[in-house]
Design a protein around this motif. Structure first.
Motif, PDB file in Angstrom:
ATOM      1  N   ALA A  22     -26.109  21.399 -90.296  1.00 44.10           N
ATOM      2  CA  ALA A  22     -27.230  21.643 -89.447  1.00 44.10           C
ATOM      3  C   ALA A  22     -27.338  20.566 -88.210  1.00 44.10           C
ATOM      4  O   ALA A  22     -27.152  19.102 -88.671  1.00 44.10           O
ATOM      5  CB  ALA A  22     -28.676  21.907 -89.957  1.00 44.10           C
ATOM      6  N   THR A  23     -27.855  20.646 -87.071  1.00 45.39           N
ATOM      7  CA  THR A  23     -28.237  19.558 -86.136  1.00 45.39           C
ATOM      8  C   THR A  23     -29.406  19.952 -85.367  1.00 45.39           C
ATOM      9  O   THR A  23     -29.943  20.954 -85.115  1.00 45.39           O
ATOM     10  CB  THR A  23     -27.018  19.450 -85.223  1.00 45.39           C
ATOM     11  N   SER A  24     -30.153  18.698 -84.742  1.00 46.34           N
ATOM     12  CA  SER A  24     -31.420  18.915 -84.085  1.00 46.34           C
ATOM     13  C   SER A  24     -30.911  19.473 -82.674  1.00 46.34           C
ATOM     14  O   SER A  24     -30.014  19.001 -82.071  1.00 46.34           O
ATOM     15  CB  SER A  24     -32.078  17.682 -84.223  1.00 46.34           C
ATOM     16  N   LEU A  25     -32.142  20.102 -82.126  1.00 45.76           N
ATOM     17  CA  LEU A  25     -31.803  20.421 -80.641  1.00 45.76           C
ATOM     18  C   LEU A  25     -33.369  20.179 -80.242  1.00 45.76           C
ATOM     19  O   LEU A  25     -34.263  20.879 -80.396  1.00 45.76           O
ATOM     20  CB  LEU A  25     -31.819  21.923 -80.603  1.00 45.76           C
ATOM     21  N   LYS A  26     -33.509  19.188 -79.655  1.00 49.15           N
ATOM     22  CA  LYS A  26     -34.657  18.593 -78.975  1.00 49.15           C
ATOM     23  C   LYS A  26     -35.169  19.447 -77.897  1.00 49.15           C
ATOM     24  O   LYS A  26     -34.218  19.611 -76.965  1.00 49.15           O
ATOM     25  CB  LYS A  26     -34.651  17.094 -78.731  1.00 49.15           C
ATOM     26  N   VAL A  27     -36.534  19.773 -77.412  1.00 52.99           N
ATOM     27  CA  VAL A  27     -36.872  20.483 -76.449  1.00 52.99           C
ATOM     28  C   VAL A  27     -37.688  19.550 -75.550  1.00 52.99           C
ATOM     29  O   VAL A  27     -37.978  19.935 -74.466  1.00 52.99           O
ATOM     30  CB  VAL A  27     -37.628  21.572 -76.882  1.00 52.99           C
TER      31      VAL A  27
ATOM     32  N   GLY B  76     -38.311  20.041 -82.063  1.00 53.71           N
ATOM     33  CA  GLY B  76     -37.470  21.246 -81.517  1.00 53.71           C
ATOM     34  C   GLY B  76     -36.844  21.955 -82.468  1.00 53.71           C
ATOM     35  O   GLY B  76     -37.699  22.364 -83.503  1.00 53.71           O
ATOM     36  N   PHE B  77     -35.789  22.533 -82.454  1.00 51.78           N
ATOM     37  CA  PHE B  77     -34.993  23.409 -83.295  1.00 51.78           C
ATOM     38  C   PHE B  77     -34.202  22.865 -84.105  1.00 51.78           C
ATOM     39  O   PHE B  77     -33.491  21.579 -83.890  1.00 51.78           O
ATOM     40  CB  PHE B  77     -34.289  24.545 -82.475  1.00 51.78           C
ATOM     41  N   LYS B  78     -33.786  23.423 -85.266  1.00 54.74           N
ATOM     42  CA  LYS B  78     -32.373  23.174 -86.014  1.00 54.74           C
ATOM     43  C   LYS B  78     -31.215  24.326 -85.607  1.00 54.74           C
ATOM     44  O   LYS B  78     -31.632  25.510 -85.791  1.00 54.74           O
ATOM     45  CB  LYS B  78     -32.629  22.958 -87.241  1.00 54.74           C
TER      46      LYS B  78
ATOM     47  N   SER C 130     -33.695  18.905 -72.555  1.00 55.56           N
ATOM     48  CA  SER C 130     -35.260  18.982 -72.451  1.00 55.56           C
ATOM     49  C   SER C 130     -35.920  19.394 -71.366  1.00 55.56           C
ATOM     50  O   SER C 130     -37.022  19.167 -70.970  1.00 55.56           O
ATOM     51  CB  SER C 130     -35.759  17.574 -73.173  1.00 55.56           C
ATOM     52  N   ARG C 131     -35.369  20.107 -70.596  1.00 52.24           N
ATOM     53  CA  ARG C 131     -35.933  20.720 -69.321  1.00 52.24           C
ATOM     54  C   ARG C 131     -36.245  22.183 -69.176  1.00 52.24           C
ATOM     55  O   ARG C 131     -36.265  22.655 -68.218  1.00 52.24           O
ATOM     56  CB  ARG C 131     -35.196  20.068 -68.074  1.00 52.24           C
ATOM     57  N   HIS C 132     -36.316  22.898 -70.287  1.00 55.48           N
ATOM     58  CA  HIS C 132     -36.284  24.204 -70.139  1.00 55.48           C
ATOM     59  C   HIS C 132     -37.763  24.499 -69.819  1.00 55.48           C
ATOM     60  O   HIS C 132     -38.946  24.140 -70.383  1.00 55.48           O
ATOM     61  CB  HIS C 132     -36.366  24.943 -71.864  1.00 55.48           C
ATOM     62  N   ARG C 133     -37.818  25.522 -69.260  1.00 54.61           N
ATOM     63  CA  ARG C 133     -39.049  26.279 -68.559  1.00 54.61           C
ATOM     64  C   ARG C 133     -39.443  27.493 -69.349  1.00 54.61           C
ATOM     65  O   ARG C 133     -40.757  27.938 -69.090  1.00 54.61           O
ATOM     66  CB  ARG C 133     -39.187  26.468 -67.029  1.00 54.61           C
TER      67      ARG C 133
ATOM     68  N   VAL D 177     -44.310  24.495 -73.627  1.00 51.82           N
ATOM     69  CA  VAL D 177     -43.332  25.638 -73.464  1.00 51.82           C
ATOM     70  C   VAL D 177     -42.771  26.456 -74.663  1.00 51.82           C
ATOM     71  O   VAL D 177     -42.907  27.526 -74.894  1.00 51.82           O
ATOM     72  CB  VAL D 177     -42.185  25.072 -72.629  1.00 51.82           C
ATOM     73  N   PHE D 178     -42.749  25.556 -75.558  1.00 44.81           N
ATOM     74  CA  PHE D 178     -42.390  26.262 -77.080  1.00 44.81           C
ATOM     75  C   PHE D 178     -43.365  26.162 -78.059  1.00 44.81           C
ATOM     76  O   PHE D 178     -43.149  25.890 -79.258  1.00 44.81           O
ATOM     77  CB  PHE D 178     -41.022  25.637 -77.336  1.00 44.81           C
ATOM     78  N   ASP D 179     -44.598  26.148 -77.623  1.00 45.97           N
ATOM     79  CA  ASP D 179     -46.024  26.138 -78.641  1.00 45.97           C
ATOM     80  C   ASP D 179     -45.535  27.030 -79.677  1.00 45.97           C
ATOM     81  O   ASP D 179     -45.658  28.343 -79.243  1.00 45.97           O
ATOM     82  CB  ASP D 179     -47.148  26.001 -77.884  1.00 45.97           C
ATOM     83  N   GLY D 180     -45.821  26.916 -80.853  1.00 44.47           N
ATOM     84  CA  GLY D 180     -45.704  27.985 -81.863  1.00 44.47           C
ATOM     85  C   GLY D 180     -44.182  28.458 -82.376  1.00 44.47           C
ATOM     86  O   GLY D 180     -44.049  29.119 -83.388  1.00 44.47           O
TER      87      GLY D 180
END
Length: 292
Positions: free
Chosen positions: A115-120, A148-150, A254-257, A131-134
């Motif tokens: 597994a690896t991290s995906l920072k937002v 972020g995500f995994k 880390s620039r997703h809208r 943006v990714f609240d919740g």
């Protein structure tokens, strides 16, 4: 696949089968929508999105306006404005999910999971990020904390993706293992984060899978076959795959809208890797069981 034409032909063959079935299921499910024709067909939209992750561009707007519109005008004669193209991106998430499944490799009996991290966002903007609240959470890896995500993934010794799953950053690495490997067979190798005797026994009893996790430093060494011990040292292949996914296919930034565009970006990056002509691989003919 080394050329745009090969990629488009592969995507178009998939879309010709998938689109009629998809629209049929939408109507049967009670969701009746007006199917307005677009200047670009679905296969052309998907090809452009996937191609972005095969090029050296880091900004999709620059890639579309300065490269696609100027150099691929003959290949896509009905190109639309950048703003119109962006409006179409959310509608591609379902086809991309199905197409990614179509691009997975085949299990050979030897698999590696990690597994690896995906920072937002940057760690300094965690408390102000909305943006990714919740959807995301604060997690920790061997290199530190992240928000972020995994991305959990399984590969074979040929570097082909066998299965993937995205979870919040605080999910234990061992939790999605059963769903990831239930279609596999043979042996699965993991790192220290997957040590669990109940998980190992469940996989062996339920799916007939031999699960090997590298023991922690404070654990006693277990008796292993020499072949399994040598294979456990080959786990670097999945780390190489993750490195290429992040630095070549660009699945993380880390620039997703919007969350939808984030998932589209990840899916396209995974698909671009699947179409990569040369993947990291291992020569493990000596370890594969002969077929009956």
């Amino acid at each position: 696949m080394s050329s745009l034409e090969e990629l488009f032909c592969n995507v178009d063959d998939f879309c010709q089968i998938f689109e009629p079935l998809w629209h049929q299921e939408l109507i049967q499910g009670g969701t009746v929508t007006r199917l307005r024709s677009r200047r670009l067909c679905l296969s052309e939209i998907l090809t452009i999105l996937i191609s972005f992750h095969r090029e050296s561009y880091r900004n999709f707007k620059h890639f579309y306006e300065k490269y696609v519109c100027q150099h691929w005008r003959e290949a896509f004669p009905h190109l639309v404005s950048y703003q119109r193209f962006i409006e179409w991106i959310p509608s591609t998430i379902v086809p991309l999910c199905v197409y990614l499944k179509h691009c997975f490799g085949s299990c050979t009996g030897i698999s590696f999971i990690d597994a690896t991290s995906l920072k937002v966002c940057h760690s300094r903007r965690i408390h102000s990020h909305k943006v990714f609240d919740g959807l995301v959470a604060l997690g920790k890896t061997s290199v530190g904390w992240f928000y972020g995500f995994k991305l959990h993934l399984v590969v074979n010794e040929l570097g082909e993706l066998l299965n993937v799953q995205i979870t919040a950053g605080n999910v234990d690495d061992r939790k999605p293992v059963e769903e990831l490997v239930q279609q596999l067979f043979g042996k699965v190798f993991a790192d220290r984060g997957y040590v669990s005797q109940p998980l190992t026994e469940k996989l062996r009893e339920t799916y007939g899978i031999e699960f090997f996790a590298k023991p922690k430093r404070n654990m006693k060494n277990r008796l292993m076959r020499l072949t399994d011990k040598l294979l456990s040292r080959k786990r670097f292949i999945i780390e190489t795959v993750i490195d290429q996914l992040k630095n070549i296919s660009q699945i993380e930034h880390s620039r997703h809208r919007s969350p939808v565009n984030c998932f589209v970006n990840i899916l396209c990056g995974l698909i671009a890797y699947c179409h990569q002509p040369k993947k990291p691989s291992l020569q493990l003919d000596w370890a594969l069981q002969p077929s009956a």
